[in-house]
Enzyme design. Structure first.
Site, PDB file in Angstrom:
ATOM      1  CD  GLU A   1      -2.439   1.545   2.633  1.00 51.42           C
ATOM      2  OE1 GLU A   1      -3.508   0.963   2.866  1.00 51.42           O
ATOM      3  OE2 GLU A   1      -1.903   2.334   3.451  1.00 51.42           O
TER       4      GLU A   1
ATOM      5  CE1 TYR B   1     -10.733   9.205  -4.191  1.00 52.13           C
ATOM      6  CE2 TYR B   1     -12.123   9.308  -2.239  1.00 52.13           C
ATOM      7  CZ  TYR B   1     -11.886   9.627  -3.567  1.00 52.13           C
ATOM      8  OH  TYR B   1     -12.819  10.353  -4.266  1.00 52.13           O
TER       9      TYR B   1
ATOM     10  CG  ASP C   1     -11.103   6.850   9.562  1.00 51.30           C
ATOM     11  OD1 ASP C   1     -11.893   6.005  10.058  1.00 51.30           O
ATOM     12  OD2 ASP C   1      -9.893   6.656   9.428  1.00 51.30           O
TER      13      ASP C   1
ATOM     14  CE  LYS D   1     -16.888  -4.002   5.182  1.00 49.15           C
ATOM     15  NZ  LYS D   1     -15.859  -2.984   5.547  1.00 49.15           N
TER      16      LYS D   1
END
Ligand code: FAD
Length: 302
Positions: free
Chosen positions: A27, A59, A119, A172
């Site tokens: 990442e 992002y 968040d 999900k």
């Protein structure tokens, strides 16, 4: 040279896992707004030489850092020829804005989206999607991406209990998740307990373990306050002993992350996603430590 056909690695994560399990991936995050975009490509150069199975690009909370996610993901996919996973969040996004980003990613050949809620803080609003599952259903119904979702071995901070969080995780997956990537953790047993519970309620997609090497005592304090991961006594001990010296704490962090990964691989984990924090030197050390082990596991699988 003209006749050489470039094989473009526009692969879906589902195919990558099937072929490569256990995967090893990275990442990275775009430079902050106003930061130099070129600086990230130095990091990508170094990471690309480690031949990861895919690279994910985070992002940000808004502005140019969001556009940078699309730009960087596209460069990794098309110039470096490495399968890319672009993160997207619901925060502050209307369906129209999301469509614009998704269409651009699609046109640029990015095949995989890490669909997140994002968040929340006192300044953020959610927009047209309330939970990650809303965004996942939306993308799955309208586009042809593979979808990756976040999971939390020690539960998401806002969830009352692991049972409640797992119920939402199941939604999900039912909404169209193809693969899960976990929040960072320092206690492998927490990951094993979580994976067992997830399997017991019918979550059968691959679960890739997110590993963040410890590089400083400040970094670890910040991460723990953000995500609530338990810091085992053995980790606290080395932070106390070596935290005053940047080189010593990095060495200890690399050794600890390597040990965690070796144990996860021995236990048959689907993949390792390394939170590089854009520090390619650390990713390189860890990749070198586990290269032989990954090779041995892949040869055994064939
Ligand atoms: P959700 O799955 O929507 O869950 C959020 C909370 O709501 C959980 O407590 C869940 O239990 C609960 N919930 C879910 N569905 C329901 C429902 N139907 N009813 C009631 N409660 C429900 N953040 C960024 O801003 N950018 C990034 O690039 C980024 N990358 C990340 C990558 C990984 C691998 C991980 C683990 C996290 C990342 N984050 C990122 C952080 C993430 O955005 C936060 O953890 C966020 O708070 C939750 O996102 P989510 O997609 O897990 O949310």
């Amino acid at each position: 040279m003209k006749n050489i056909i470039k094989v473009v690695m526009k692969m879906f994560v589902k195919e990558i896992i099937e072929i490569k399990k256990p995967t090893f991936s990275f990442e990275i995050f775009p430079p902050k707004s106003g930061g130099n975009l070129e600086s990230i490509y130095g990091t990508v150069d170094a990471l690309a030489s480690l031949m990861p199975d895919f690279i994910s690009v985070t992002y940000g909370a808004g502005g140019s850092s969001r556009e940078n996610t699309v730009e960087i993901a596209s460069v990794i996919q098309n110039k470096y020829n490495i399968p890319t996973l672009a993160h997207l969040t619901c925060v502050g996004s209307t369906k129209d804005q999301m469509d614009n980003i998704l269409k651009e990613l699609d046109e640029k050949g990015v095949k995989n989206i890490l669909a997140l809620r994002g968040d929340l803080n006192e300044l953020s609003t959610l927009g047209d999607f309330k939970y990650a599952s809303d965004l996942i259903s939306y993308i799955k119904n309208k586009y042809h991406f593979n979808i990756v979702s976040a999971c939390y071995p020690e539960k998401h901070l806002e969830a009352y209990s692991i049972v409640e969080d797992l119920k939402h995780l199941r939604s999900k997956v039912d909404s169209g998740t193809d693969m899960l990537v976990s929040q960072l953790f320092f206690d492998n047993q927490a990951f094993y307990n979580f994976a067992e519970k997830a399997r017991s309620i019918g979550i059968n997609v691959p679960i890739v373990a997110g590993i963040m090497p410890i590089t400083s005592s400040k970094q670890i304090e910040r991460m723990v306050s953000l995500c609530g991961a338990t810091v085992p006594e053995s980790v606290q001990r080395f932070i106390r002993a070596y935290g005053h010296n940047s080189m010593a704490i990095k060495e200890a962090g690399i050794a600890y992350a390597t040990r965690q990964i070796i144990d996860l691989l021995a236990s048959g984990v689907d993949g390792i996603h390394l939170y590089t924090m854009n520090q390619a030197d650390i990713a390189k050390r860890i990749a070198e430590n586990i290269r032989g082990i990954l090779y041995a596991l892949r040869v055994k699988r064939e």
